[in-house]
Design a protein around this motif. Structure first.
Motif, mmCIF file in Angstrom:
data_model
loop_
_atom_site.group_PDB
_atom_site.id
_atom_site.type_symbol
_atom_site.label_atom_id
_atom_site.label_comp_id
_atom_site.label_asym_id
_atom_site.label_seq_id
_atom_site.Cartn_x
_atom_site.Cartn_y
_atom_site.Cartn_z
ATOM 1 N N VAL A 169 10.191 2.075 2.116
ATOM 2 C CA VAL A 169 8.856 1.466 2.079
ATOM 3 C C VAL A 169 8.955 -0.037 2.292
ATOM 4 O O VAL A 169 8.198 -0.628 3.084
ATOM 5 N N ALA A 170 9.905 -0.675 1.590
ATOM 6 C CA ALA A 170 10.086 -2.119 1.743
ATOM 7 C C ALA A 170 10.481 -2.471 3.178
ATOM 8 O O ALA A 170 9.990 -3.455 3.746
ATOM 9 N N ALA A 171 11.360 -1.661 3.786
ATOM 10 C CA ALA A 171 11.792 -1.913 5.160
ATOM 11 C C ALA A 171 10.620 -1.803 6.129
ATOM 12 O O ALA A 171 10.477 -2.618 7.060
ATOM 13 N N ALA A 172 9.762 -0.807 5.926
ATOM 14 C CA ALA A 172 8.592 -0.632 6.793
ATOM 15 C C ALA A 172 7.654 -1.830 6.683
ATOM 16 O O ALA A 172 7.113 -2.314 7.691
ATOM 17 N N ILE A 173 7.455 -2.337 5.465
ATOM 18 C CA ILE A 173 6.577 -3.490 5.272
ATOM 19 C C ILE A 173 7.204 -4.751 5.848
ATOM 20 O O ILE A 173 6.498 -5.616 6.390
ATOM 21 N N VAL A 174 8.520 -4.868 5.775
ATOM 22 C CA VAL A 174 9.197 -6.012 6.400
ATOM 23 C C VAL A 174 8.933 -6.019 7.907
ATOM 24 O O VAL A 174 8.581 -7.061 8.491
ATOM 25 N N ILE A 175 9.090 -4.875 8.542
ATOM 26 C CA ILE A 175 8.864 -4.782 9.992
ATOM 27 C C ILE A 175 7.414 -5.107 10.339
ATOM 28 O O ILE A 175 7.130 -5.891 11.264
ATOM 29 N N ALA A 176 6.483 -4.515 9.586
ATOM 30 C CA ALA A 176 5.064 -4.766 9.850
ATOM 31 C C ALA A 176 4.718 -6.240 9.640
ATOM 32 O O ALA A 176 3.957 -6.835 10.426
#
Length: 349
Positions: free
Chosen positions: A201-208
């Motif tokens: 989840v954190a990785a997805a938000i970093v990318i976004a």
């Protein structure tokens, strides 16, 4: 016959190379520092367990919440603002969402005995409530800052106390417990492909967030306001509306972090997040975002977020007093701000 100046660097070339080297060192020093910490703990921990896969997963899990708070703080600090309320917002959002989860998952007798006949409904509604609660506090911060024309430091210091107090009132002053176990099993401690779900989840938000900051009008406006607020107004940017959006985004990320927090631990500890604002701001500043606004990166913030968790993890394994982590993080913040000031003076001269 070629002139000697064609083979030998001119003073201008030497100065350019020196400026490029200076820019590289001041921009990437924290990444080199993190690599140095990893190498040190790899060598010094018993059996070199620091770089074992399970320990690296734990570091990623511990850092996931810090990253979410720090990303929100990055957008705020880019506007030359500050948000001291992220820890309080996280606690309130966790208590609000967790309370809804418990109440909708079964009767009081059932949940007290860890029986959750309606846990799916409770978890889904509670997750929405947690995120909405965080977003609402962020919206309030932005509204007070823009409408009352108060400094962000004062507003968010006030809402820090308000959100902590509201969480105490909502929970009756006791830690929230009896969270549906499915949330821990499937989300907090669940994994996909061997990677914990909160890390994904954190990785997805970093990318976004990286895309949002680098390639959208929202990111351009955010940096422009921090560089020159009046100039942004004259260029047609609705500064007040954008600041409300930025603080609401930070509140939203606090809500997501709260959801991860209650999913990991199955409770919401009212006294466990008193220094979250310091950790988030430290990650942002250490990662290269300027406290004066206008300059910063998401990737730098991610690197900065790993500094305190790597230090704490390494100290615990080596049996060193973990309070040394706070000392080193504080010293690193001072160094980061000093480097930022030197960089600004160098490039403005």
């Amino acid at each position: 016959m070629a002139e000697p100046s064609d083979k030998l660097g001119t003073p201008e070339d030497d100065e350019t190379r020196g400026r490029l080297l200076f820019l590289f060192l001041t921009r990437f020093w924290i990444f080199l520092f993190l690599l140095g910490l990893v190498a040190y703990f790899w060598v010094t921990t018993p059996g070199h367990v620091f770089l074992e896969a399970e320990n690296l997963k734990n570091i990623g899990l511990d850092t996931s919440e810090v990253i979410l708070l720090a990303i929100g703080e990055t957008f705020v600090i880019l506007t030359a603002g500050i948000d001291l309320s992220v820890g309080g917002i996280l606690v309130f959002a966790g208590v609000a969402g967790g309370t809804v989860m418990v109440n909708l998952s079964g009767t009081h007798e059932q949940t007290s005995n860890l029986i959750f006949p309606h846990d799916v409904r409770g978890i889904l509604v509670g997750a929405v409530v947690a995120i909405l609660a965080g977003s609402a506090w962020g919206f309030l911060n932005g509204l007070l800052i823009t409408r009352l024309k108060l400094p962000p430091f004062i507003v968010t210091l006030g809402t820090l106390g308000m959100s902590f107090g509201a969480a105490d009132l909502l929970s009756g002053g006791t830690n929230l417990s009896s969270i549906p176990t499915r949330l821990q099993d499937r989300f907090g401690n669940g994994s996909i492909g061997g990677i914990y779900v909160p890390v994904l989840v954190a990785a997805a938000i970093v990318i976004a967030s990286y895309v949002l900051l680098r390639f959208t009008r929202f990111g351009v406006y955010t940096a422009a306001i921090g560089s020159n607020e009046e100039g942004a107004r004259r260029a047609g940017v609705n500064v007040d509306l954008h600041l409300i959006k930025v603080y609401t985004l930070t509140g939203f990320l606090c809500g997501v972090a709260a959801l991860i927090d209650i999913a990991r631990f199955g409770t919401e500890n009212l006294s466990a997040h008193n220094t979250d604002n310091l950790n988030a701001i430290a990650a942002v500043v250490i990662g290269g975002t300027s406290l004066f606004g206008g300059i910063g990166t998401i990737l730098g913030t991610v690197v900065g977020a790993f500094i305190p968790t790597v230090l704490q993890n390494g100290f615990v394994i080596n049996g060193i007093d973990p309070f040394w982590q706070e000392v080193l993080v504080g010293a690193t913040i001072i160094v980061a701000v000093y480097i930022d000031q030197v960089r600004r003076r160098r490039w403005s001269s």
